[in-house]
Design a protein around this motif. Structure first.
Motif, PDB file in Angstrom:
ATOM      1  N   UNK A 126      44.093  59.312  26.542  1.00 48.58           N
ATOM      2  CA  UNK A 126      43.223  58.831  25.473  1.00 48.58           C
ATOM      3  C   UNK A 126      43.570  59.508  24.151  1.00 48.58           C
ATOM      4  N   UNK A 127      43.777  60.813  24.173  1.00 46.06           N
ATOM      5  CA  UNK A 127      44.149  61.521  22.950  1.00 46.06           C
ATOM      6  C   UNK A 127      45.555  61.151  22.500  1.00 46.06           C
ATOM      7  N   UNK A 128      46.460  60.932  23.434  1.00 45.38           N
ATOM      8  CA  UNK A 128      47.826  60.527  23.072  1.00 45.38           C
ATOM      9  C   UNK A 128      47.840  59.167  22.389  1.00 45.38           C
ATOM     10  N   UNK A 129      46.836  58.337  22.648  1.00 40.61           N
ATOM     11  CA  UNK A 129      46.753  57.013  22.032  1.00 40.61           C
ATOM     12  C   UNK A 129      46.049  57.037  20.676  1.00 40.61           C
ATOM     13  N   UNK A 130      45.529  58.177  20.274  1.00 41.12           N
ATOM     14  CA  UNK A 130      44.817  58.292  19.002  1.00 41.12           C
ATOM     15  C   UNK A 130      45.803  58.127  17.841  1.00 41.12           C
ATOM     16  N   UNK A 131      45.450  57.357  16.812  1.00 43.13           N
ATOM     17  CA  UNK A 131      46.378  57.138  15.692  1.00 43.13           C
ATOM     18  C   UNK A 131      46.801  58.417  14.970  1.00 43.13           C
ATOM     19  N   UNK A 132      45.910  59.394  14.868  1.00 40.98           N
ATOM     20  CA  UNK A 132      46.280  60.640  14.189  1.00 40.98           C
ATOM     21  C   UNK A 132      47.377  61.372  14.946  1.00 40.98           C
ATOM     22  N   UNK A 133      47.334  61.314  16.279  1.00 40.33           N
ATOM     23  CA  UNK A 133      48.345  61.983  17.096  1.00 40.33           C
ATOM     24  C   UNK A 133      49.714  61.343  16.872  1.00 40.33           C
ATOM     25  N   UNK A 134      49.766  60.014  16.906  1.00 40.13           N
ATOM     26  CA  UNK A 134      51.042  59.315  16.690  1.00 40.13           C
ATOM     27  C   UNK A 134      51.610  59.656  15.317  1.00 40.13           C
ATOM     28  N   UNK A 162      42.335  57.848  31.170  1.00 36.83           N
ATOM     29  CA  UNK A 162      41.775  58.458  29.957  1.00 36.83           C
ATOM     30  C   UNK A 162      40.793  59.572  30.292  1.00 36.83           C
ATOM     31  N   UNK A 163      40.880  60.641  29.512  1.00 36.60           N
ATOM     32  CA  UNK A 163      39.953  61.751  29.669  1.00 36.60           C
ATOM     33  C   UNK A 163      40.337  62.748  30.734  1.00 36.60           C
ATOM     34  N   UNK A 164      41.383  62.493  31.498  1.00 36.90           N
ATOM     35  CA  UNK A 164      41.800  63.433  32.545  1.00 36.90           C
ATOM     36  C   UNK A 164      42.991  64.236  32.053  1.00 36.90           C
ATOM     37  N   UNK A 165      43.054  65.474  32.467  1.00 39.66           N
ATOM     38  CA  UNK A 165      44.184  66.317  32.114  1.00 39.66           C
ATOM     39  C   UNK A 165      45.429  65.889  32.871  1.00 39.66           C
ATOM     40  N   UNK A 166      46.569  66.194  32.294  1.00 47.48           N
ATOM     41  CA  UNK A 166      47.832  65.938  32.974  1.00 47.48           C
ATOM     42  C   UNK A 166      47.879  66.737  34.271  1.00 47.48           C
ATOM     43  N   UNK A 167      48.609  66.276  35.247  1.00 47.03           N
ATOM     44  CA  UNK A 167      48.736  67.005  36.500  1.00 47.03           C
ATOM     45  C   UNK A 167      50.072  67.715  36.602  1.00 47.03           C
ATOM     46  N   UNK A 168      51.011  67.393  35.739  1.00 45.04           N
ATOM     47  CA  UNK A 168      52.326  68.030  35.751  1.00 45.04           C
ATOM     48  C   UNK A 168      52.772  68.227  34.300  1.00 45.04           C
ATOM     49  N   UNK A 169      53.759  69.039  34.115  1.00 42.12           N
ATOM     50  CA  UNK A 169      54.243  69.368  32.780  1.00 42.12           C
ATOM     51  C   UNK A 169      55.767  69.323  32.807  1.00 42.12           C
ATOM     52  N   UNK A 170      56.441  68.851  31.746  1.00 39.89           N
ATOM     53  CA  UNK A 170      57.904  68.683  31.764  1.00 39.89           C
ATOM     54  C   UNK A 170      58.682  69.994  31.563  1.00 39.89           C
ATOM     55  N   UNK A 171      58.469  70.950  32.465  1.00 38.62           N
ATOM     56  CA  UNK A 171      59.151  72.244  32.337  1.00 38.62           C
ATOM     57  C   UNK A 171      60.671  72.088  32.360  1.00 38.62           C
ATOM     58  N   UNK A 172      61.214  71.221  33.204  1.00 41.40           N
ATOM     59  CA  UNK A 172      62.671  71.046  33.264  1.00 41.40           C
ATOM     60  C   UNK A 172      63.211  70.560  31.933  1.00 41.40           C
ATOM     61  N   UNK A 173      62.536  69.593  31.319  1.00 42.35           N
ATOM     62  CA  UNK A 173      62.976  69.093  30.012  1.00 42.35           C
ATOM     63  C   UNK A 173      62.863  70.177  28.946  1.00 42.35           C
ATOM     64  N   UNK A 174      61.856  71.021  29.067  1.00 46.95           N
ATOM     65  CA  UNK A 174      61.680  72.103  28.103  1.00 46.95           C
ATOM     66  C   UNK A 174      62.793  73.145  28.264  1.00 46.95           C
ATOM     67  N   UNK A 175      63.183  73.433  29.489  1.00 47.96           N
ATOM     68  CA  UNK A 175      64.306  74.362  29.715  1.00 47.96           C
ATOM     69  C   UNK A 175      65.589  73.803  29.101  1.00 47.96           C
TER      70      UNK A 175
END
Length: 193
Positions: A126-134, A162-175
């Motif tokens: 939901x927050x990722x879809x907010x116009x200010x974020x884009x 919407x409204x739920x936290x992510x369950x995973x994070x892109x650590x490999x891409x960040x590395x």
């Protein structure tokens, strides 16, 4: 890990989100890649991470508040910054130039100084879809900030409800993104050599 004064310094800025609990593994990876890592947390992040463990790993205190006038800096100056996880709030505040926390103040200074910055946003859908974020994401890219954002349909990318936290994070891409920063010359090295 034993770091030297010549190792480049990476500030790892953590915002309030579940991935902050996984920072020790990323710290160890960055140290293995030759970085002297310092952790800076937003006030909200302190409830998600183990500051004692991170201080033990890095050899530096985890900072979350501005120092008092006249107190010495306890962290060496940064050569690069990684923000993981970056909240909706922090992404938008960087773009607005808000420096109401130590983490934001350091990030805004880094933008102004032209330091390499990698940001791994972690909003719910939901927050990722907010116009200010884009708009903020587009602005950060225009400033040369590297963004590590999961791909649509990738379970690492973000929430599926919407409204739920992510369950995973892109650590490999960040590395992978961090590996591109190794072109930063180590402290004391001649930039022309």
């Amino acid at each position: 890990m034993s770091m030297t004064a010549d190792d480049p310094v990476l500030y790892l800025v953590a915002c309030g989100g579940y991935p902050a609990a996984d920072l020790p593994a990323f710290v160890e990876y960055a140290q293995g890649a030759g970085w002297d890592v310092c952790v800076v947390a937003t006030p909200s992040a302190t409830g998600f991470l183990d500051a004692g463990r991170l201080a033990e790993l890095t050899g530096h205190p985890v900072r979350s508040a501005y120092k008092r006038p006249g107190e010495p800096d306890v962290l060496p100056p940064a050569d690069a910054i990684v923000v993981a996880p970056a909240t909706f709030n922090t992404v938008n505040k960087i773009v607005a130039g808000v420096s109401d926390t130590l983490a934001l103040g350091l990030l805004n200074e880094a933008v102004g100084a032209g330091l390499p910055i990698i940001i791994a946003p972690y909003p719910n859908s939901a927050l990722a879809a907010h116009p200010a974020y884009a708009a903020s994401i587009a602005t950060l890219r225009s400033w040369g900030v590297r963004l590590v954002i999961g791909r649509p349909g990738d379970p690492r990318a973000g929430a599926d409800q919407p409204g739920r936290e992510n369950t995973a994070f892109p650590w490999d891409d960040l590395r992978t993104a961090l590996a591109t920063l190794r072109t930063v010359p180590p402290r004391g090295a001649d930039a022309d050599s």
